[in-house]
Design a protein around this motif. Structure first.
Motif, PDB file in Angstrom:
ATOM      1  N   ARG A  78       0.841  -1.191   0.000  1.00 38.90           N
ATOM      2  CA  ARG A  78       0.000   0.000   0.000  1.00 38.90           C
ATOM      3  C   ARG A  78       0.880   1.246   0.000  1.00 38.90           C
ATOM      4  NH1 ARG A  78      -4.773  -0.203   4.417  1.00 38.90           N
ATOM      5  NH2 ARG A  78      -5.115   1.820   3.400  1.00 38.90           N
ATOM      6  N   THR A  79       0.423   2.270  -0.704  1.00 43.00           N
ATOM      7  CA  THR A  79       1.125   3.548  -0.709  1.00 43.00           C
ATOM      8  C   THR A  79       0.228   4.683  -0.231  1.00 43.00           C
ATOM      9  OG1 THR A  79       0.522   3.901  -3.040  1.00 43.00           O
ATOM     10  CG2 THR A  79       2.652   2.846  -2.585  1.00 43.00           C
ATOM     11  N   ASP A  80      -1.020   4.371   0.077  1.00 37.90           N
ATOM     12  CA  ASP A  80      -1.984   5.405   0.471  1.00 37.90           C
ATOM     13  C   ASP A  80      -1.929   5.686   1.963  1.00 37.90           C
ATOM     14  OD1 ASP A  80      -3.041   2.712   0.819  1.00 37.90           O
ATOM     15  OD2 ASP A  80      -4.910   3.682   1.444  1.00 37.90           O
ATOM     16  N   ASP A  81      -1.974   6.912   2.351  1.00 33.77           N
ATOM     17  CA  ASP A  81      -2.267   7.339   3.715  1.00 33.77           C
ATOM     18  C   ASP A  81      -1.520   6.530   4.767  1.00 33.77           C
ATOM     19  OD1 ASP A  81      -3.535   9.052   5.458  1.00 33.77           O
ATOM     20  OD2 ASP A  81      -5.304   7.782   5.686  1.00 33.77           O
ATOM     21  N   CYS A  82      -0.208   6.452   4.644  1.00 29.54           N
ATOM     22  CA  CYS A  82       0.592   5.627   5.558  1.00 29.54           C
ATOM     23  C   CYS A  82       0.532   6.165   6.985  1.00 29.54           C
ATOM     24  CB  CYS A  82       2.036   5.595   5.078  1.00 29.54           C
ATOM     25  SG  CYS A  82       3.110   4.570   6.095  1.00 29.54           S
ATOM     26  N   PRO A  83       0.191   5.323   7.984  1.00 30.49           N
ATOM     27  CA  PRO A  83       0.061   5.806   9.361  1.00 30.49           C
ATOM     28  C   PRO A  83       1.381   5.886  10.117  1.00 30.49           C
ATOM     29  CG  PRO A  83      -0.539   3.505   9.254  1.00 30.49           C
ATOM     30  CD  PRO A  83      -0.231   3.922   7.839  1.00 30.49           C
ATOM     31  N   VAL A  84       2.443   5.304   9.582  1.00 33.17           N
ATOM     32  CA  VAL A  84       3.721   5.306  10.294  1.00 33.17           C
ATOM     33  C   VAL A  84       4.699   6.246   9.605  1.00 33.17           C
ATOM     34  CG1 VAL A  84       3.445   2.995  11.250  1.00 33.17           C
ATOM     35  CG2 VAL A  84       4.519   3.270   9.013  1.00 33.17           C
ATOM     36  N   ALA A  85       5.669   6.719  10.381  1.00 29.28           N
ATOM     37  CA  ALA A  85       6.651   7.675   9.883  1.00 29.28           C
ATOM     38  C   ALA A  85       7.854   6.956   9.290  1.00 29.28           C
ATOM     39  CB  ALA A  85       7.106   8.586  11.020  1.00 29.28           C
ATOM     40  N   LYS A  86       8.564   7.653   8.412  1.00 30.88           N
ATOM     41  CA  LYS A  86       9.813   7.120   7.896  1.00 30.88           C
ATOM     42  C   LYS A  86      10.880   7.237   8.975  1.00 30.88           C
ATOM     43  CE  LYS A  86      13.158   7.578   4.137  1.00 30.88           C
ATOM     44  NZ  LYS A  86      13.523   8.313   2.901  1.00 30.88           N
ATOM     45  N   PRO A  87      11.556   6.140   9.312  1.00 28.79           N
ATOM     46  CA  PRO A  87      12.578   6.213  10.359  1.00 28.79           C
ATOM     47  C   PRO A  87      13.739   7.105   9.962  1.00 28.79           C
ATOM     48  CG  PRO A  87      12.666   4.102   9.233  1.00 28.79           C
ATOM     49  CD  PRO A  87      11.445   4.793   8.734  1.00 28.79           C
ATOM     50  N   GLN A  88      14.285   7.800  10.952  1.00 28.72           N
ATOM     51  CA  GLN A  88      15.410   8.694  10.703  1.00 28.72           C
ATOM     52  C   GLN A  88      16.655   8.304  11.495  1.00 28.72           C
ATOM     53  OE1 GLN A  88      14.244  12.793  11.220  1.00 28.72           O
ATOM     54  NE2 GLN A  88      12.319  12.524  10.122  1.00 28.72           N
ATOM     55  N   THR A  89      16.522   7.330  12.367  1.00 29.09           N
ATOM     56  CA  THR A  89      17.657   6.901  13.184  1.00 29.09           C
ATOM     57  C   THR A  89      18.682   6.148  12.339  1.00 29.09           C
ATOM     58  OG1 THR A  89      16.132   6.619  15.030  1.00 29.09           O
ATOM     59  CG2 THR A  89      18.307   5.636  15.274  1.00 29.09           C
TER      60      THR A  89
END
Length: 214
Positions: A167-178
């Motif tokens: 899925r690419t729609d309305d993703c509820p999680v953030a892209k990790p930055q660590t």
């Protein structure tokens, strides 16, 4: 009468020290509450995760909802911001579910369990453990499809998918930055029917199950 302290299985101990690191956090319900994987319950939890992104410098980059507990992968600046972010998430979830269930009071056991992820292998194991936890517990779901009650449908690094999520729609999680999270995920793709194996990961996974009673 059973008190909240008696219901808690997570011992009172000092929280892990955190310094701009990813963690695997588990929240467990008190007994005798409805199934969190029901459609309305799951939708409320995902909405709470979405609204809590970037609060206090923290971000949720993975989750899995089980019948009576919730696994979350979160990045935190330090112990204080982690505690604030988790309190905010718990409050949002509790308010929504209590309204749905027409009840009042606490729904979570007293203390969440958090484990800092230090190495590439540790991060990989935790990501696999979380997004594949439904299969680990024998939850019925379609073959070769990610768990719909997890962040798996938006996960990019499934074997054979060449970096394409379901899925690419309305993703509820953030892209990790660590540092290392993206590296750990991209280097070790996860099979859709792969299970977290106890024998391979006994220090991390079996010990965690014993501790939490899940």
């Amino acid at each position: 009468m059973i008190t909240r302290n008696q219901e808690s299985r997570v011992p009172h101990r000092r929280r892990p020290r955190v310094s701009h690191e990813p963690l695997h956090v588990t929240l467990h319900l008190i007994d005798r509450l409805p199934n969190l994987r029901n459609h309305r319950e799951h939708r409320l939890i995902v909405g709470a995760i979405r609204k809590c992104q970037e609060r206090f410098g923290c971000r949720v980059f993975g989750y899995c909802v089980l019948s009576n507990h919730l696994h979350v992968l979160i990045e935190a600046v330090n112990e204080s911001t982690l505690a604030q972010a988790m309190k905010g998430l718990e409050v949002r979830i509790a308010r929504g579910l209590n309204k749905l269930w027409q009840r009042k009071g606490s729904i979570f056991r007293e203390r969440f369990h958090g484990r800092v992820l230090k190495t590439l292998k540790d991060i990989h194991r935790a990501v696999r453990y979380v997004i594949q936890n439904g299969r680990k517990h024998g939850v019925p779901m379609p073959k070769d499809q990610p768990d719909p009650c997890s962040s798996g449908p938006w996960y990019r690094y499934w074997q054979g998918r060449e970096g394409q999520p379901f899925r690419t729609d309305d993703c509820p999680v953030a892209k990790p930055q660590t540092m290392y999270v993206e590296m750990a995920c991209s280097r070790f793709p996860i099979g859709l029917d792969e299970l977290p194996m106890r024998r391979e990961n006994w220090l991390d996974e079996e010990h965690l199950e014993v501790l939490l009673g899940v």
